[in-house]
Design a protein around this motif. Sequence first.
Motif, PDB file in Angstrom:
ATOM      1  N   GLY A  52       0.816  -1.205   0.000  1.00 19.12           N
ATOM      2  CA  GLY A  52       0.000   0.000   0.000  1.00 19.12           C
ATOM      3  C   GLY A  52       0.852   1.258   0.000  1.00 19.12           C
ATOM      4  O   GLY A  52       0.550   2.227  -0.718  1.00 19.12           O
ATOM      5  N   LEU A  53       1.937   1.262   0.775  1.00 23.36           N
ATOM      6  CA  LEU A  53       2.833   2.413   0.782  1.00 23.36           C
ATOM      7  C   LEU A  53       3.484   2.616  -0.582  1.00 23.36           C
ATOM      8  O   LEU A  53       3.631   3.752  -1.050  1.00 23.36           O
ATOM      9  N   ALA A  54       3.860   1.521  -1.230  1.00 20.17           N
ATOM     10  CA  ALA A  54       4.456   1.628  -2.564  1.00 20.17           C
ATOM     11  C   ALA A  54       3.459   2.190  -3.566  1.00 20.17           C
ATOM     12  O   ALA A  54       3.807   3.040  -4.408  1.00 20.17           O
ATOM     13  N   LEU A  55       2.219   1.739  -3.496  1.00 21.72           N
ATOM     14  CA  LEU A  55       1.184   2.233  -4.414  1.00 21.72           C
ATOM     15  C   LEU A  55       0.918   3.717  -4.190  1.00 21.72           C
ATOM     16  O   LEU A  55       0.755   4.489  -5.148  1.00 21.72           O
ATOM     17  N   VAL A  56       0.864   4.146  -2.925  1.00 22.29           N
ATOM     18  CA  VAL A  56       0.660   5.561  -2.621  1.00 22.29           C
ATOM     19  C   VAL A  56       1.827   6.390  -3.142  1.00 22.29           C
ATOM     20  O   VAL A  56       1.635   7.459  -3.743  1.00 22.29           O
ATOM     21  N   LEU A  57       3.044   5.910  -2.935  1.00 24.81           N
ATOM     22  CA  LEU A  57       4.230   6.629  -3.409  1.00 24.81           C
ATOM     23  C   LEU A  57       4.220   6.803  -4.918  1.00 24.81           C
ATOM     24  O   LEU A  57       4.439   7.908  -5.438  1.00 24.81           O
ATOM     25  N   VAL A  58       3.950   5.720  -5.643  1.00 22.45           N
ATOM     26  CA  VAL A  58       3.942   5.793  -7.104  1.00 22.45           C
ATOM     27  C   VAL A  58       2.859   6.750  -7.591  1.00 22.45           C
ATOM     28  O   VAL A  58       3.089   7.552  -8.498  1.00 22.45           O
ATOM     29  N   THR A 115       3.932  10.055  -9.677  1.00 19.06           N
ATOM     30  CA  THR A 115       3.758   9.888 -11.130  1.00 19.06           C
ATOM     31  C   THR A 115       2.302   9.897 -11.575  1.00 19.06           C
ATOM     32  O   THR A 115       2.048   9.846 -12.782  1.00 19.06           O
ATOM     33  N   ARG A 116       1.338   9.881 -10.628  1.00 17.82           N
ATOM     34  CA  ARG A 116      -0.098   9.810 -10.930  1.00 17.82           C
ATOM     35  C   ARG A 116      -0.479   8.479 -11.570  1.00 17.82           C
ATOM     36  O   ARG A 116      -1.510   8.366 -12.208  1.00 17.82           O
ATOM     37  N   VAL A 117       0.346   7.468 -11.401  1.00 17.95           N
ATOM     38  CA  VAL A 117       0.086   6.134 -11.946  1.00 17.95           C
ATOM     39  C   VAL A 117      -0.505   5.246 -10.854  1.00 17.95           C
ATOM     40  O   VAL A 117       0.086   5.103  -9.779  1.00 17.95           O
ATOM     41  N   ILE A 118      -1.677   4.685 -11.116  1.00 21.46           N
ATOM     42  CA  ILE A 118      -2.227   3.646 -10.236  1.00 21.46           C
ATOM     43  C   ILE A 118      -1.577   2.339 -10.680  1.00 21.46           C
ATOM     44  O   ILE A 118      -1.993   1.721 -11.657  1.00 21.46           O
ATOM     45  N   PHE A 119      -0.555   1.922  -9.964  1.00 25.63           N
ATOM     46  CA  PHE A 119       0.360   0.896 -10.448  1.00 25.63           C
ATOM     47  C   PHE A 119      -0.195  -0.499 -10.176  1.00 25.63           C
ATOM     48  O   PHE A 119       0.178  -1.164  -9.201  1.00 25.63           O
ATOM     49  N   ILE A 120      -1.066  -0.940 -11.048  1.00 20.73           N
ATOM     50  CA  ILE A 120      -1.668  -2.272 -10.927  1.00 20.73           C
ATOM     51  C   ILE A 120      -0.610  -3.387 -10.906  1.00 20.73           C
ATOM     52  O   ILE A 120      -0.762  -4.368 -10.170  1.00 20.73           O
ATOM     53  N   PRO A 121       0.480  -3.304 -11.687  1.00 23.03           N
ATOM     54  CA  PRO A 121       1.455  -4.410 -11.699  1.00 23.03           C
ATOM     55  C   PRO A 121       2.337  -4.503 -10.456  1.00 23.03           C
ATOM     56  O   PRO A 121       3.305  -5.271 -10.465  1.00 23.03           O
ATOM     57  N   GLN A 122       2.037  -3.740  -9.399  1.00 24.34           N
ATOM     58  CA  GLN A 122       2.863  -3.829  -8.196  1.00 24.34           C
ATOM     59  C   GLN A 122       2.954  -5.267  -7.688  1.00 24.34           C
ATOM     60  O   GLN A 122       4.011  -5.715  -7.245  1.00 24.34           O
ATOM     61  N   GLY A 123       1.875  -6.010  -7.780  1.00 23.40           N
ATOM     62  CA  GLY A 123       1.885  -7.398  -7.311  1.00 23.40           C
ATOM     63  C   GLY A 123       2.790  -8.302  -8.120  1.00 23.40           C
ATOM     64  O   GLY A 123       3.270  -9.320  -7.612  1.00 23.40           O
ATOM     65  N   GLU A 124       3.046  -7.949  -9.387  1.00 21.71           N
ATOM     66  CA  GLU A 124       3.917  -8.797 -10.205  1.00 21.71           C
ATOM     67  C   GLU A 124       5.356  -8.766  -9.704  1.00 21.71           C
ATOM     68  O   GLU A 124       6.094  -9.753  -9.849  1.00 21.71           O
ATOM     69  N   PHE A 125       5.768  -7.665  -9.100  1.00 14.53           N
ATOM     70  CA  PHE A 125       7.101  -7.636  -8.506  1.00 14.53           C
ATOM     71  C   PHE A 125       7.181  -8.577  -7.309  1.00 14.53           C
ATOM     72  O   PHE A 125       8.238  -9.144  -7.020  1.00 14.53           O
ATOM     73  N   VAL A 126       6.073  -8.720  -6.598  1.00 13.75           N
ATOM     74  CA  VAL A 126       6.007  -9.704  -5.506  1.00 13.75           C
ATOM     75  C   VAL A 126       6.256 -11.103  -6.060  1.00 13.75           C
ATOM     76  O   VAL A 126       7.070 -11.875  -5.528  1.00 13.75           O
ATOM     77  N   THR A 127       5.570 -11.430  -7.152  1.00 12.64           N
ATOM     78  CA  THR A 127       5.720 -12.749  -7.769  1.00 12.64           C
ATOM     79  C   THR A 127       7.129 -12.950  -8.300  1.00 12.64           C
ATOM     80  O   THR A 127       7.747 -13.999  -8.065  1.00 12.64           O
ATOM     81  N   PHE A 128       7.654 -11.976  -9.026  1.00 13.60           N
ATOM     82  CA  PHE A 128       8.978 -12.118  -9.617  1.00 13.60           C
ATOM     83  C   PHE A 128      10.055 -12.280  -8.544  1.00 13.60           C
ATOM     84  O   PHE A 128      10.985 -13.076  -8.699  1.00 13.60           O
ATOM     85  N   GLY A 129       9.942 -11.512  -7.451  1.00 11.51           N
ATOM     86  CA  GLY A 129      10.930 -11.641  -6.388  1.00 11.51           C
ATOM     87  C   GLY A 129      10.886 -12.999  -5.720  1.00 11.51           C
ATOM     88  O   GLY A 129      11.924 -13.641  -5.509  1.00 11.51           O
TER      89      GLY A 129
END
Length: 345
Positions: A24-30, A34-48
Motif C-alpha cells: 500500500g505504501l508503494a502504491l501511494v508513493l507511485v 507519477t499519478r500512476v495507479i500501479f496495478i502491476p505492483q503485485g507482479e514484482f512480488v511474484t517475480f521476487g
Amino acid sequence: MDLTIVLILLQDGVLNGAIYALLGLALVLVFLVTRVIFIPQGEFVTFGALSLAFLVNGKVPGTALLLVLLGVLVCLAEAASAWRSRQWRGYGRTLLWALGLPLVLWWLAPLVAADGVPLALRVVFALLLVIPMGPMIYRLVYQPVEQASVLVLLIISVAVHFAMTGLGLLFFGAEGWRTPALLDGSVQVGPVAWTAQTFVVLGSCAALMLALWLFFSRTLYGRALRATAVNRRGARLVGISTRVAGSLTFTLAAAVGALSGMLIAAITTIYYDTGFIIGLKGFVAAIFGGLVSYPAAAAGALFVGILESFSSFWASPFKEAIVFALIIPVLLWRSFGSVQLDEED
C-alpha cells in the motif's frame, strides 16, 4: 472460537497486514509522484519470490534473461532519444546500468544457483534481478506518456499487468513454489507459538518503513520526491526532474514488491499470478488513505489483514469477496470529504 483461535487469527492477520502495508505504501508513493495507479505492483512480488525459489532449487530464474531483454530495449529507446536531440551525454551511464549490470547478473546466475551458496546471498541476488525492472518499465512504458491523464495511465497499467503476468507464466511456469524460511524456530507467546519467520517479516516491514521515512525526511532525493508529489509543475520550476523522480519511485516500488514476495514465499505457495491478488489487497489498503496518506494506508492494511484472517475462519469461500467488497464503503466514506482539485494543484 476460543482465545487461542482468536490469537492465532490475529497473528495471521497482522502478518498479512504488514505485507499489505508495504504494498500500500508503494502504491501511494507511485501515485503521488507519477499519478500512476500501479496495478502491476503485485507482479514484482511474484517475480521476487519465484526468482528466489528458482535459485534455491538450483535453477536459473527467467528474470535473468528478462532483465537483459528489458535492458536492450531501454538502450535502444535511449539511443533513439539521444539521436533525435543530438545529445549523447549520459548514454554511457545508461549502457552501464541497463545493459552491463543485467549481463553480469545473467553470467553470475548459474553460479548463485549452484549448491552451497548461502540463502542470504541468493536473496540479495534475486533483489538485484528484480529491482532494475522498475526503472526499466518506467522508461519504456510510462515516461513517453508521463503527461497523459490518470485514466490513460491506469489503462496502460492494466496492459502492463497482463504483459507481466504472461511473462511470469512463460519464465516460471504454472507450478507453485515455496522458499525456505529465512529464520527457523518458534517462540511461545502465551498459548500461541510464533514462528521465527513471523518475526522476520514483521521486523523487516518495520525496518523498511523506517528506512523509507528516513529517506524521505533526511535525504536530498527523498525531499525531491516529496516536492514532486506535492506539485509536479512547481518541482519542475525549481529544477527537479520529474523523469528522475519517476524512475526513482519505480525503483523503490520494485524493491518493496520483490522484498515482500521473498518474505511471504516461505509462508505460502507462490504462483505466477499470485501477485495480482496480493497487490489488489495492497490497493484496498491504499484506498483507505485516498492514495495520498501513508499512515492511513498502513492502518488500512492491518485492518484488511485482520479482516481477511477472520473471514477465512467464518466464511472461507467468501474471504476474497469480503476483502474486495470493503472498497465500496471505503470509497463512499472517502467521497464525503473529497475536494475536487486539478491534477497539478
